[in-house]
Design an enzyme around this catalytic site. Structure first.
Site: not given
Ligand code: GLY
Length: 331
Positions: A90, A192, A210, A220-223, A243-244
């Site tokens: 991850s 993450t 991450t 896609r981009v996360g937080d 994380t998550g």
């Molecule tokens: N927390 C990592 C993501 O959702 O990309």
């Protein structure tokens, strides 16, 4: 009680820390305990805390801190350990790819002066945390994305690497048989890596790295690389990281929220619980995804909390490197 050992800290009352009024009145009454407001995990600094079981990463960060270096250096070196671990699926090399088989990495870093750098959708580079630091220190910008981020990394001497390991390729090929897309709680019991450190001067920095959601849509981009969501540091107050499922952290600007709650007088633990409560209140689907937060304040006190069981943190302080299960909401 399946959680870290709390130590009564009588001196806290002299700092005027009070329970305050929770924005989230839980049916399980998780935020209203007066006892909790008086219980604080004490710690001296330097200290490093990270999401999940990453003892080698925290050991490296601790070593950097013990050598008298800054929290920023500790964060970069600590995160690099996990990014280089091909078995972790991850983060960094070996990360699970998107639907199309491409491994794309997100990372950010923030220092005690409020400087911030990030890379999003970075491919072919093992250490996005270090590229994020270069963005912060060597450019007039704060975020570089995709090809531009990769070209910048190559121009700074980072070597191109195929990030898709045989194990991750195999997992992706298996996934393609059904192509079902839904978040998996505690995937690989490791998601993450978010890390917070306070150095011997009491200065705080943080980082987050991450490969994002496994089998995500391309682009896609996360937080994790987004300031205030996956990470936020205010050296006057403290820091937080997440994380998550990134979409839920983004919608509630979780890390900034936690730092602001600490500014209002909440302990790191209370602030993490409140931020998880905000997600639960706004999303009835919370049973189907995981989010975990960790926080650190200026006194070196820490907190951590998640929606579901299975989240843990690794903390190195006082010469002890411990993986500690986190308390959680959904019991
Ligand atoms: N927390 C990592 C993501 O959702 O990309």
């Amino acid at each position: 009680m399946k959680r870290r050992k709390f130590i009564q800290n009588a001196s806290l009352s002299t700092f005027g820390i009070a329970a305050g009024t929770s924005l989230f009145a839980s049916k399980k009454n998780i935020f209203s305990s007066e006892e909790k407001s008086a219980q604080i995990e004490t710690a001296n600094f330097p200290l490093v805390i990270a999401t999940w079981n990453v003892k080698e990463s925290t050991a490296e960060a601790w070593r950097v801190l013990q050598d008298g270096n800054s929290a920023l250096d500790a964060i970069e070196k600590g995160c690099m350990v996990e990014e280089a671990n091909a078995e972790g699926q991850s983060v960094g090399i070996g990360g699970l790819p998107d639907r199309d088989g491409n491994v794309t990495l997100d990372a950010c870093i923030m220092d005690s002066k409020g400087n911030y750098g990030a890379v999003v959708y970075l491919q072919n580079i093992t250490h996005p945390i270090s590229v994020a630091r270069k963005v912060m220190e060597d450019t007039p910008h704060v975020i570089l994305a995709g090809k531009g981020a990769e070209q910048f990394a190559l121009s700074k001497g980072f070597k191109p690497v195929d990030l898709l390991t045989d194990a991750s390729k195999k997992a992706w090929e298996e996934w393609k048989k059904t192509s079902q897309y839904k978040p998996i709680i505690n995937i690989e019991n490791h998601d993450t890596i978010g890390m917070l450190a306070i150095d011997k001067n009491g200065d705080i920095s943080g980082g987050c790295t991450t490969s994002g959601l496994a089998y995500k849509m391309a682009g896609r981009v996360g937080d994790s690389p987004i300031i205030g969501s996956g990470l936020f540091i205010d050296n006057e107050i403290g820091g937080a990281t997440a994380t998550g499922l990134g979409e839920e952290v983004l919608k509630t600007v979780g890390s900034f929220l936690i730092v602001e709650l600490m500014r209002q007088g909440k302990t790191p633990q209370q602030a993490c619980e409140e931020a998880i409560g905000r997600i639960i209140k706004k999303n009835p689907d919370f049973k189907n995804f995981q989010v975990g937060y960790i926080a650190l304040n200026k006194k070196g006190e820490t907190g951590y909390y998640s929606i579901h069981d299975g989240f843990s943190v690794t903390k190195y302080h006082d010469g002890k490197n411990e993986n500690i299960p986190s308390d959680f909401y959904e019991k």
